[in-house]
Design an enzyme around this catalytic site. Structure first.
Site, short mmCIF file in Angstrom:
data_model
loop_
_atom_site.label_atom_id
_atom_site.label_comp_id
_atom_site.label_asym_id
_atom_site.label_seq_id
_atom_site.Cartn_x
_atom_site.Cartn_y
_atom_site.Cartn_z
N TYR A 179 -6.05 28.38 -35.33
CA TYR A 179 -4.73 28.91 -35.04
C TYR A 179 -4.21 29.76 -36.18
O TYR A 179 -4.78 29.78 -37.27
CB TYR A 179 -3.74 27.77 -34.71
CG TYR A 179 -3.25 26.97 -35.90
CD1 TYR A 179 -4.09 26.11 -36.59
CD2 TYR A 179 -1.94 27.09 -36.35
CE1 TYR A 179 -3.63 25.38 -37.68
CE2 TYR A 179 -1.47 26.36 -37.44
CZ TYR A 179 -2.32 25.50 -38.09
OH TYR A 179 -1.87 24.79 -39.17
N ARG A 213 -7.66 36.43 -41.48
CA ARG A 213 -8.00 35.01 -41.64
C ARG A 213 -8.47 34.41 -40.30
O ARG A 213 -9.39 33.59 -40.27
CB ARG A 213 -6.82 34.22 -42.19
CG ARG A 213 -7.20 32.77 -42.47
CD ARG A 213 -6.12 32.00 -43.20
NE ARG A 213 -4.91 31.91 -42.42
CZ ARG A 213 -3.76 31.44 -42.88
NH1 ARG A 213 -3.67 31.02 -44.13
NH2 ARG A 213 -2.69 31.39 -42.12
N ARG A 233 -17.22 17.48 -20.48
CA ARG A 233 -17.09 17.11 -21.90
C ARG A 233 -18.48 16.90 -22.49
O ARG A 233 -19.26 16.10 -21.99
CB ARG A 233 -16.27 15.82 -22.04
CG ARG A 233 -16.07 15.37 -23.48
CD ARG A 233 -15.19 14.12 -23.56
NE ARG A 233 -15.00 13.69 -24.93
CZ ARG A 233 -15.82 12.87 -25.59
NH1 ARG A 233 -16.90 12.38 -24.99
NH2 ARG A 233 -15.58 12.54 -26.84
N LYS A 262 -8.79 27.35 -40.58
CA LYS A 262 -7.48 26.93 -40.07
C LYS A 262 -7.62 26.32 -38.68
O LYS A 262 -7.32 26.96 -37.67
CB LYS A 262 -6.52 28.13 -40.07
CG LYS A 262 -5.05 27.72 -39.97
CD LYS A 262 -4.16 28.89 -40.32
CE LYS A 262 -2.71 28.64 -39.98
NZ LYS A 262 -2.11 27.51 -40.67
N GLU A 289 -2.94 20.41 -51.66
CA GLU A 289 -1.90 21.27 -51.11
C GLU A 289 -0.89 20.41 -50.36
O GLU A 289 -1.04 19.20 -50.27
CB GLU A 289 -2.51 22.32 -50.18
CG GLU A 289 -3.32 21.72 -49.04
CD GLU A 289 -4.11 22.74 -48.24
OE1 GLU A 289 -3.73 23.93 -48.19
OE2 GLU A 289 -5.12 22.34 -47.63
N LEU A 345 -6.38 25.51 -47.68
CA LEU A 345 -6.24 26.70 -46.84
C LEU A 345 -5.90 27.89 -47.73
O LEU A 345 -5.09 27.78 -48.65
CB LEU A 345 -5.12 26.50 -45.81
CG LEU A 345 -5.05 27.65 -44.81
CD1 LEU A 345 -6.20 27.56 -43.81
CD2 LEU A 345 -3.73 27.68 -44.07
N1 PMP Z 1 -1.98 24.86 -46.42
C1 PMP Z 1 -1.95 24.27 -45.22
C2 PMP Z 1 -2.64 22.96 -45.04
C3 PMP Z 1 -1.25 24.87 -44.16
O1 PMP Z 1 -1.22 24.28 -42.96
C4 PMP Z 1 -0.56 26.08 -44.37
C5 PMP Z 1 0.24 26.72 -43.27
N2 PMP Z 1 -0.46 26.92 -42.13
C6 PMP Z 1 -0.62 26.68 -45.65
C7 PMP Z 1 -1.34 26.04 -46.65
C8 PMP Z 1 0.08 27.96 -45.94
O2 PMP Z 1 -0.63 29.05 -45.38
P1 PMP Z 1 0.14 30.37 -44.93
O3 PMP Z 1 0.85 30.89 -46.15
O4 PMP Z 1 -0.96 31.26 -44.48
O5 PMP Z 1 1.08 29.97 -43.86
#
Ligand code: PMP
Length: 286
Positions: free
Chosen positions: A33, A52, A101, A150, A182, A206
């Protein structure tokens, strides 16, 4: 108001949009996503999100549902149809459904499912939350090892947010092998003696689109940036801290595990970076 959403080539009222119960996104979280923010009716850093998305799809051998130009057109049309001035566009691509499935990936004849919808968020750029700053707790990071992709496997981040709420905080930062990875849905930073510290890119986090933009803008503003591993104790002793994400931009952090930073109000560097980010990215929005 009933939203108009996009599903596999069609613009439909949200109540009529359907995805199969056999869809692998539903059965196996076999899906990726993106969330792109909208300010002044325009898309912030669409290019970064599109690049991305392509990377996430490639890493999982998933087909691209459409071209980048088509994706841009869908985003813009949904923003227009739903009258979004400030808000978000959510995009999800799954490996589709072959009508049953099975752990084995379906053949390439099975087309990916693509869904997009908008979220109207008036006041997003000037949110009360950003003026107050966020209280965070630290929790163990028990997610899988490819956090650079993602995917929609968001159960643990969602549980992390609930743990934070239960503890009277707003969000959680995750810790692995003694170091902060994070936030549940954002990248994490602290500032000490004028130096901004954040974890370097790897498969452990991410690769935030906002992170990339904010670090570039910080360097342009002559602020020092250090990409290195850091502990939660360093962050607790910091002058200030913040997070970045496409949906909350630069969010000051004012408390970590019950320890107040500064006087419990957003720090000057976080506030400045938020202002710079909003100003610059709105200028470049499309
Ligand atoms: N880390 C994680 C785990 C996230 O889910 C997100 C947001 N989707 C981010 C960092 C920040 O990424 P972005 O700046 O691309 O939204």
């Amino acid at each position: 108001m009933t939203r108009t959403v996009y599903v596999n080539g069609e613009y439909l009222p949200e109540t009529e949009a359907k995805v199969s119960i056999f869809d692998r996104g539903f059965l196996m979280a076999d899906a990726v996503y993106e969330v792109t923010s909208v300010l002044g009716g325009k898309l912030i850093d669409f290019e970064g999100h599109a690049v991305r998305l392509k990377r996430s799809l490639d890493e999982l051998d998933m087909q691209e549902p459409c071209t980048k130009d088509e994706l841009l057109e869908i985003h813009r049309k949904l923003v227009e149809l739903n009258g979004i001035d400030e808000g978000l566009v959510y995009l999800q691509v799954t490996r589709g459904s072959d009508g049953d499935r099975d752990f084995v990936f379906p053949s390439l004849e099975t087309k990916p499912t693509i869904v997009l919808f908008t979220q109207n968020k008036p006041g997003l750029a000037n949110s009360e939350a950003s003026k107050k700053g966020a209280k965070i707790i630290s929790i163990e990071d028990i997610r899988w090892g490819r956090r650079d992709i993602k995917t929609v496997q968001l159960l643990y981040p969602s549980m992390g947010k609930m743990m934070a709420k239960k503890a009277g905080a707003d969000d959680a930062w995750m810790i692995e092998d003694g170091y902060v990875t994070e936030g549940t849905s954002n990248n994490a930073y602290f500032v000490k003696d004028g130096v901004i510290v954040t974890r370097p890119l790897s498969n452990d986090i991410l690769h935030g689109i906002t992170r990339k933009a904010v670090l570039r803008m910080a360097e342009e503003a002559q602020l020092k940036v250090e990409e290195r591993l850091f502990t939660i104790d360093e962050a607790k002793e910091a002058d200030e801290a913040f997070t970045t994400s496409a949906s909350a931009f630069v969010m000051p952090v004012v408390e970590i595990d019950g320890v107040q930073l500064r006087d419990g109000t957003p720090g000057p560097i976080a506030k400045r970076l938020r202002e710079i980010y909003l100003e610059e990215s709105v200028k470049e929005a499309i």
